[in-house]
Write a protein that holds these residues in place. Sequence first.
Motif, PDB file in Angstrom:
ATOM      1  N   ARG A 148     -32.935 -48.413 -41.425  1.00 44.71           N
ATOM      2  CA  ARG A 148     -31.491 -48.572 -41.235  1.00 44.71           C
ATOM      3  C   ARG A 148     -30.747 -49.017 -42.488  1.00 44.71           C
ATOM      4  O   ARG A 148     -29.542 -48.850 -42.594  1.00 44.71           O
ATOM      5  N   TYR A 149     -31.465 -49.575 -43.468  1.00 42.03           N
ATOM      6  CA  TYR A 149     -30.816 -50.006 -44.703  1.00 42.03           C
ATOM      7  C   TYR A 149     -30.743 -48.894 -45.739  1.00 42.03           C
ATOM      8  O   TYR A 149     -30.160 -49.066 -46.793  1.00 42.03           O
ATOM      9  N   ASP A 150     -31.342 -47.747 -45.459  1.00 39.00           N
ATOM     10  CA  ASP A 150     -31.392 -46.662 -46.424  1.00 39.00           C
ATOM     11  C   ASP A 150     -30.791 -45.377 -45.847  1.00 39.00           C
ATOM     12  O   ASP A 150     -31.306 -44.288 -46.072  1.00 39.00           O
ATOM     13  N   VAL A 151     -29.723 -45.490 -45.112  1.00 40.74           N
ATOM     14  CA  VAL A 151     -29.076 -44.336 -44.491  1.00 40.74           C
ATOM     15  C   VAL A 151     -28.122 -43.701 -45.493  1.00 40.74           C
ATOM     16  O   VAL A 151     -27.319 -44.384 -46.128  1.00 40.74           O
ATOM     17  N   ARG A 152     -28.212 -42.385 -45.638  1.00 41.51           N
ATOM     18  CA  ARG A 152     -27.311 -41.630 -46.511  1.00 41.51           C
ATOM     19  C   ARG A 152     -26.388 -40.795 -45.631  1.00 41.51           C
ATOM     20  O   ARG A 152     -26.844 -40.171 -44.678  1.00 41.51           O
ATOM     21  N   THR A 153     -25.091 -40.790 -45.950  1.00 39.24           N
ATOM     22  CA  THR A 153     -24.113 -40.059 -45.152  1.00 39.24           C
ATOM     23  C   THR A 153     -23.244 -39.187 -46.054  1.00 39.24           C
ATOM     24  O   THR A 153     -23.205 -39.400 -47.271  1.00 39.24           O
ATOM     25  N   PRO A 154     -22.512 -38.240 -45.485  1.00 42.35           N
ATOM     26  CA  PRO A 154     -21.574 -37.439 -46.288  1.00 42.35           C
ATOM     27  C   PRO A 154     -20.405 -38.261 -46.839  1.00 42.35           C
ATOM     28  O   PRO A 154     -19.684 -37.806 -47.706  1.00 42.35           O
ATOM     29  N   LEU A 155     -20.215 -39.480 -46.351  1.00 47.40           N
ATOM     30  CA  LEU A 155     -19.081 -40.304 -46.769  1.00 47.40           C
ATOM     31  C   LEU A 155     -19.482 -41.430 -47.709  1.00 47.40           C
ATOM     32  O   LEU A 155     -18.718 -42.365 -47.929  1.00 47.40           O
ATOM     33  N   ASP A 156     -20.683 -41.369 -48.302  1.00 48.91           N
ATOM     34  CA  ASP A 156     -21.162 -42.447 -49.164  1.00 48.91           C
ATOM     35  C   ASP A 156     -20.277 -42.700 -50.379  1.00 48.91           C
ATOM     36  O   ASP A 156     -20.210 -43.821 -50.870  1.00 48.91           O
ATOM     37  N   ASP A 157     -19.581 -41.677 -50.874  1.00 49.19           N
ATOM     38  CA  ASP A 157     -18.768 -41.849 -52.082  1.00 49.19           C
ATOM     39  C   ASP A 157     -17.364 -42.378 -51.782  1.00 49.19           C
ATOM     40  O   ASP A 157     -16.580 -42.609 -52.688  1.00 49.19           O
ATOM     41  N   ARG A 158     -17.051 -42.601 -50.541  1.00 50.31           N
ATOM     42  CA  ARG A 158     -15.722 -43.114 -50.177  1.00 50.31           C
ATOM     43  C   ARG A 158     -15.790 -44.613 -49.924  1.00 50.31           C
ATOM     44  O   ARG A 158     -16.786 -45.134 -49.454  1.00 50.31           O
ATOM     45  N   THR A 159     -14.713 -45.309 -50.234  1.00 50.66           N
ATOM     46  CA  THR A 159     -14.673 -46.758 -50.020  1.00 50.66           C
ATOM     47  C   THR A 159     -13.930 -47.062 -48.731  1.00 50.66           C
ATOM     48  O   THR A 159     -13.222 -46.217 -48.190  1.00 50.66           O
ATOM     49  N   GLY A 160     -14.101 -48.251 -48.241  1.00 46.73           N
ATOM     50  CA  GLY A 160     -13.385 -48.689 -47.051  1.00 46.73           C
ATOM     51  C   GLY A 160     -14.145 -48.508 -45.752  1.00 46.73           C
ATOM     52  O   GLY A 160     -13.631 -48.811 -44.692  1.00 46.73           O
ATOM     53  N   TYR A 161     -15.389 -48.011 -45.821  1.00 44.90           N
ATOM     54  CA  TYR A 161     -16.186 -47.835 -44.613  1.00 44.90           C
ATOM     55  C   TYR A 161     -17.318 -48.846 -44.567  1.00 44.90           C
ATOM     56  O   TYR A 161     -17.928 -49.153 -45.591  1.00 44.90           O
ATOM     57  N   LEU A 162     -17.578 -49.361 -43.395  1.00 43.11           N
ATOM     58  CA  LEU A 162     -18.667 -50.322 -43.181  1.00 43.11           C
ATOM     59  C   LEU A 162     -19.771 -49.676 -42.362  1.00 43.11           C
ATOM     60  O   LEU A 162     -19.489 -48.924 -41.435  1.00 43.11           O
ATOM     61  N   PRO A 163     -21.027 -50.003 -42.671  1.00 37.77           N
ATOM     62  CA  PRO A 163     -22.100 -49.548 -41.792  1.00 37.77           C
ATOM     63  C   PRO A 163     -22.039 -50.299 -40.470  1.00 37.77           C
ATOM     64  O   PRO A 163     -21.780 -51.503 -40.440  1.00 37.77           O
ATOM     65  N   VAL A 164     -22.233 -49.598 -39.384  1.00 40.04           N
ATOM     66  CA  VAL A 164     -22.222 -50.184 -38.052  1.00 40.04           C
ATOM     67  C   VAL A 164     -23.528 -49.800 -37.380  1.00 40.04           C
ATOM     68  O   VAL A 164     -23.958 -48.658 -37.474  1.00 40.04           O
ATOM     69  N   GLU A 165     -24.157 -50.749 -36.733  1.00 39.10           N
ATOM     70  CA  GLU A 165     -25.387 -50.423 -36.026  1.00 39.10           C
ATOM     71  C   GLU A 165     -25.413 -51.123 -34.682  1.00 39.10           C
ATOM     72  O   GLU A 165     -24.743 -52.131 -34.477  1.00 39.10           O
ATOM     73  N   GLN A 166     -26.153 -50.534 -33.776  1.00 37.67           N
ATOM     74  CA  GLN A 166     -26.342 -51.155 -32.479  1.00 37.67           C
ATOM     75  C   GLN A 166     -27.601 -50.585 -31.845  1.00 37.67           C
ATOM     76  O   GLN A 166     -28.088 -49.540 -32.262  1.00 37.67           O
TER      77      GLN A 166
END
Length: 65
Positions: A40-58
């Motif tokens: 869960r600490y090494d997730v890559r997404t299409p939005l990685d280069d954008r700022t203002g987003y937080l990782p959310v998990e549940q």
Amino acid sequence: MCAHPVLPDAEGMVRVVGLAPREAPRLWVWGPAVVHDQCRYDVRTPLDDRTGYLPVEQRVRTAGA
């Protein structure tokens, strides 16, 4: 997110992660994706280069549990 399948734990739960805006942490803009606890600490997404987003998990219960 890795090559190995994610299996539910003994309680029928799996972990999901996503990205959400800082201002609205419940409105995910990407995800949910099922992941292993250790991945869960090494997730890559299409939005990685954008700022203002937080990782959310549940943790969620699987349908078969």
